[in-house]
Design a protein around this motif. Structure first.
Motif, short mmCIF file in Angstrom:
data_model
loop_
_atom_site.label_atom_id
_atom_site.label_comp_id
_atom_site.label_asym_id
_atom_site.label_seq_id
_atom_site.Cartn_x
_atom_site.Cartn_y
_atom_site.Cartn_z
N VAL A 1 1.06 -1.38 -0.35
CA VAL A 1 0.12 0.31 -0.06
C VAL A 1 0.84 1.32 -0.30
CG1 VAL A 1 -2.14 1.00 1.38
CG2 VAL A 1 -1.95 -1.29 1.55
N ALA A 2 2.15 1.03 0.40
CA ALA A 2 2.71 2.58 0.61
C ALA A 2 3.26 2.71 -0.74
CB ALA A 2 3.58 2.30 1.70
N VAL A 3 3.48 1.97 -1.23
CA VAL A 3 4.19 1.90 -2.77
C VAL A 3 3.59 2.84 -3.68
CG1 VAL A 3 5.55 0.70 -4.88
CG2 VAL A 3 6.02 0.33 -2.18
N ILE A 4 2.19 1.34 -4.04
CA ILE A 4 1.13 2.13 -4.49
C ILE A 4 0.11 3.53 -4.63
CG2 ILE A 4 -1.03 1.42 -5.66
CD1 ILE A 4 0.20 -1.83 -4.82
N SER A 5 -0.23 3.98 -3.26
CA SER A 5 -0.56 4.81 -2.60
C SER A 5 1.00 6.39 -2.11
CB SER A 5 -0.69 4.49 -1.91
OG SER A 5 -0.84 4.50 -0.03
N HIS A 6 2.28 6.28 -2.74
CA HIS A 6 3.27 7.02 -1.89
C HIS A 6 2.53 8.34 -1.98
CE1 HIS A 6 7.49 8.95 -1.93
NE2 HIS A 6 7.33 8.98 -2.64
N ASP A 7 2.26 8.95 -2.76
CA ASP A 7 1.97 10.13 -3.18
C ASP A 7 0.68 10.40 -2.35
OD1 ASP A 7 0.00 9.00 -4.37
OD2 ASP A 7 -0.21 10.50 -6.75
N GLY A 8 -0.39 9.06 -1.54
CA GLY A 8 -1.17 9.44 -0.49
C GLY A 8 -2.38 9.61 -1.36
N MET A 9 -2.54 8.98 -2.15
CA MET A 9 -3.86 9.01 -3.17
C MET A 9 -3.54 7.78 -4.58
SD MET A 9 -5.41 11.50 -2.21
CE MET A 9 -7.04 11.83 -2.97
N MET A 10 -4.35 7.22 -4.61
CA MET A 10 -5.08 5.76 -5.61
C MET A 10 -5.87 6.14 -6.26
SD MET A 10 -3.86 2.49 -2.36
CE MET A 10 -4.37 1.71 -3.36
N THR A 11 -5.98 5.72 -7.49
CA THR A 11 -6.86 5.43 -7.84
C THR A 11 -7.68 4.21 -8.27
OG1 THR A 11 -5.38 4.44 -10.03
CG2 THR A 11 -6.00 7.20 -10.02
N VAL A 12 -8.88 4.63 -8.72
CA VAL A 12 -9.74 2.75 -8.79
C VAL A 12 -9.01 1.56 -9.61
CG1 VAL A 12 -11.55 1.44 -9.46
CG2 VAL A 12 -11.66 4.51 -8.65
N ALA A 13 -7.74 2.32 -10.03
CA ALA A 13 -7.17 0.49 -10.48
C ALA A 13 -6.55 0.94 -10.19
CB ALA A 13 -7.09 1.23 -12.12
N GLU A 14 -5.78 0.97 -9.21
CA GLU A 14 -4.84 1.06 -8.48
C GLU A 14 -5.16 0.18 -7.05
OE1 GLU A 14 -1.12 4.71 -9.04
OE2 GLU A 14 -3.35 4.84 -7.79
N ILE A 15 -6.35 0.69 -6.89
CA ILE A 15 -6.77 -0.40 -6.15
C ILE A 15 -7.56 -1.42 -6.48
CG2 ILE A 15 -9.57 -0.22 -4.83
CD1 ILE A 15 -9.51 2.99 -4.32
N GLU A 16 -8.26 -1.91 -7.10
CA GLU A 16 -8.12 -2.68 -7.56
C GLU A 16 -6.76 -3.47 -7.65
OE1 GLU A 16 -11.62 -4.51 -8.26
OE2 GLU A 16 -11.40 -2.59 -6.61
N LEU A 17 -6.12 -3.32 -8.44
CA LEU A 17 -4.61 -3.66 -8.19
C LEU A 17 -4.05 -4.49 -7.31
CD1 LEU A 17 -2.02 -4.96 -9.14
CD2 LEU A 17 -1.17 -2.69 -9.26
N LEU A 18 -4.62 -3.23 -5.79
CA LEU A 18 -4.11 -4.15 -4.89
C LEU A 18 -5.14 -4.73 -3.66
CD1 LEU A 18 -2.77 -3.07 -1.54
CD2 LEU A 18 -4.87 -2.10 -0.93
N ARG A 19 -6.30 -5.35 -4.20
CA ARG A 19 -7.35 -6.12 -4.47
C ARG A 19 -6.69 -7.79 -4.56
NH1 ARG A 19 -12.25 -5.60 -5.59
NH2 ARG A 19 -12.68 -7.08 -4.47
N THR A 20 -6.16 -7.39 -5.90
CA THR A 20 -5.56 -8.79 -6.59
C THR A 20 -4.75 -8.98 -5.77
OG1 THR A 20 -6.68 -7.68 -8.76
CG2 THR A 20 -5.07 -9.45 -9.00
#
Length: 665
Positions: free
Chosen positions: A628-647
């Motif tokens: 999560v820290a890598v994907i949301s390094h800028d403090g924000m996440m897109t819908v696609a990034e959230i779905e990637l995280l879920r995967t």
């Protein structure tokens, strides 16, 4: 207690289970040895001979118990469906039009999507008029959920939802593996009664025959009869020990599952109402199946009348935890009321506005989406655009793993509503589920898709490749938040296919992953998740422990994952390195790890997943936080990034529900 703490608790319970089993076996061995010494008059033997005799009896007894437990455990490798069928369960067709069965299937589908796990097999126990249910399997990919006919007839939709939520808590908390292991061990203990009964019968018959044929009328008691009787006694000692083990392992887990069900559904009336109906109806939760004692620890309610060795907490106590003001005298009032007019779940649904008024005509079942409750949800909220950005902290994600938020269940139902009907039909159909799944896994990039098509046609036939391309075209424009739910909906149809057909699907998915190595990280992770789930469906992992590795063991694999995510998520190398270091700081505080993205891209992760999935719960918790820290390094996440995280969480067996309540959905 979050998901990772519950996993640690399951590990402690597994250790306790082994210890109790060993103690039970020791007690049984002592009883058998004493009986054997008396039966064969070995008390006068010299110490060496006596020691050899005791060792022989001990080895034989332990071998009989161990072999029986092993055979029974191997017989349960068929997963949850095997257990359901042994109890007389009948599969509920994915395309059923029966109103009660359709309601059940849709409640299960919605709960699966809300939990972030594949949709399990669904069974009904048609001969059981009591209210009960269970979930069984080695893991979410081979799980089955079964309910009794009484539960379908007597529970309204809220109550059925509460019961199913309780069973899903067992699915995601890891209780199922513990429960199915317990079935195997108990069978080993009880197997001695079978041997003892046979030996006693043979010994008594042969002894009586010798006595009749003896001129003196003597002959004595056949030692086999004494040993057989001793084994019977030892077997019943095992029964007592088994009941104690069941009670020890399962009671507190039931309270936890009740609490999880409330968390899933965000209301207590459903599960509390189901428990009240168990207490107020004459059938209660008692099963008729002769195997009820073997599965008693995994049921929603007691399989038999209450006893000293009950596998579940007292009914009134369970209700009082949910409703502190509950008066047990209410059960007596309900019993008198329902003795004259038993409750009807369907009629209560109509009164609650959860189903249309009037009975369905034969053959005119409720349409799938209407039966799921969609009729009560006119105008489901639209899905966010793919570029929507939300703030999501690592601690928030960890809190949500295997713990749906208050909106997750309704959000899952809304996701089902927004999947086009034809796609739902294809996902639920045995013949079309495979091409649909492959279509979901084809890359969105035309050049990459062409490579995949060519590889698929070459290795698996042009017909399958054409069907997959056709489905991919029909899936064009599908919202990112609907891709994973639609893929998980195909699992009941995949389970209906033969093992060779599933093996062929495994090979096809592997072909798509390795077609040319150019698929992006989201496409790769989705393909890898479904590949892992299909492998587990085909070959469930029945090992005692699957989480033995430490972060030291997984340092290289974790570095590959974090570096890959940092590289694909940031266009500038400097930004990618900062994101990577943020992840390393979360995973290995105080450590210095060089940022070195793997040269072969996402395919470098092929060897990393088994290592990362084998981490101990505490270490896996830190790994998810680092991702999560890598994907949301800028403090924000897109819908696609959230779905990637879920995967990715799915690949690590940390089911993450749809992120409804995170500012999206």
């Amino acid at each position: 207690m979050n998901f990772f703490e519950r996993q640690r608790q399951v590990r402690r319970l597994s250790t306790r289970l082994v210890l109790l089993f060993v103690l039970a076996v020791i007690g049984i061995v002592v009883v058998v040895n004493v009986a054997a010494i008396i039966a064969f008059n070995a008390t006068d033997a010299d110490p060496a001979q006596l020691a050899g005799f005791v060792a022989m009896v001990t080895v034989a007894t332990v071998a009989a118990i161990g072999l029986a437990a092993l055979v029974r455990t191997l017989a349960l490798r068929g997963g949850g469906g095997k257990v359901a069928r042994e109890l007389g369960g009948v599969p509920v067709p994915a395309d059923t039009t029966d109103p009660e069965l359709r309601r059940l299937r849709n409640v299960v589908e919605e709960m699966a999507l809300a939990s972030g796990v594949p949709v399990p097999e669904v069974y009904v126990l048609p001969e059981e008029t009591a209210i009960n249910a269970f979930a069984a399997g080695w893991g979410p990919s081979d799980a089955a959920v079964a309910v009794t006919r009484g539960a379908l007839q007597r529970l309204n939709r809220d109550e059925l939802q509460g019961v199913i939520a309780h069973e899903f808590a067992h699915v995601v908390n890891g209780d199922m593996r513990l429960n199915i292991r317990l079935m195997g061990l108990l069978f080993g203990i009880l197997f001695l009664t079978v041997i003892g009964r046979g030996m006693a019968r043979f010994g008594l018959i042969s002894g009586a025959g010798r006595q009749r044929s003896s001129n003196s009328g003597g002959g004595g008691v056949n030692p086999l009869a004494l040993v057989g009787l001793a084994l019977l006694v030892a077997g019943y000692v095992g029964v007592l020990a088994g009941r104690l083990i069941q009670a020890s392992v399962s009671r507190q887990r039931e309270y936890l599952a009740d609490a999880s069900a409330v968390q899933y559904t965000r209301q207590t009336r459903g599960i509390a109402g189901a428990l009240k109906k168990i207490g107020g109806l004459s059938d209660g939760s008692e099963l008729k199946s002769p195997k009820r004692d073997e599965v008693g620890h995994m049921l929603f309610g007691e399989a038999a009348r209450a006893s000293w060795f009950a596998t579940h907490p007292p009914l009134a106590d369970r209700i009082r935890v949910l409703e502190p003001s509950f008066d047990p005298a209410e059960l007596q009032r309900l019993s008198r009321q329902w003795a004259a007019a038993p409750p009807s779940g369907r009629q209560e649904d109509v009164a609650l506005g959860l189903a249309p008024a009037g009975p369905a005509a034969p053959g005119q079942g409720v349409p799938p989406q209407a039966a799921s409750g969609a009729a009560a949800r006119p105008g489901a909220p639209g899905l966010p655009v793919a570029g929507t950005r939300v703030r999501l902290a690592p601690t928030e994600v960890l809190r949500r793993v295997a713990a749906p938020t208050e909106n997750a269940y309704s959000h899952a139902a809304a996701l089902l509503d927004q999947i086009p009907g034809p796609l739902l039909d294809r996902a639920r159909n045995r013949e079309t589920a495979v091409p649909l799944l492959l279509g979901l896994l084809l890359s969105a990039e035309p050049e990459v898709r062409q490579h995949q098509y060519a590889a698929l046609a070459e290795r698996h036939g042009r017909d399958l490749a054409d069907a997959a391309i056709g489905q991919a075209q029909a899936l064009a424009g599908l919202h990112p938040m609907l891709v994973l739910p639609l893929a998980e909906l195909t699992f009941p149809a995949l389970r209906a296919r033969s093992a060779p057909e599933v093996e062929a699907l495994l090979a096809a998915v592997f072909t798509l992953i390795h077609a040319d190595g150019a698929i992006n990280v989201s496409e790769y992770c989705l393909s890898r998740l479904l590949l892992a789930e299909i492998q587990e469906l085909l070959r469930p992992d029945s090992r005692w422990r699957t989480d033995r590795r430490t972060l030291t063991d997984a340092r290289s694999a974790a570095g590959f994952l974090l570096a890959t995510l940092a590289q694909v998520g940031h266009a500038e190398p400097a930004d990618a390195e900062r994101a990577f270091q943020a992840g390393i700081g979360t995973l290995l505080p105080g450590s210095t790890v060089a940022y070195a993205p793997p040269e072969n891209g996402v395919l470098a992760l092929e060897t990393a997943w088994p290592v990362l999935d084998g981490l101990r719960p505490a270490d896996k918790e830190r790994l998810v936080a680092a991702v999560v820290a890598v994907i949301s390094h800028d403090g924000m996440m897109t819908v696609a990034e959230i779905e990637l995280l879920r995967t990715i969480c799915g690949l690590l067996h940390c089911p993450l529900p749809p992120m409804a309540g995170a500012g999206i959905g």
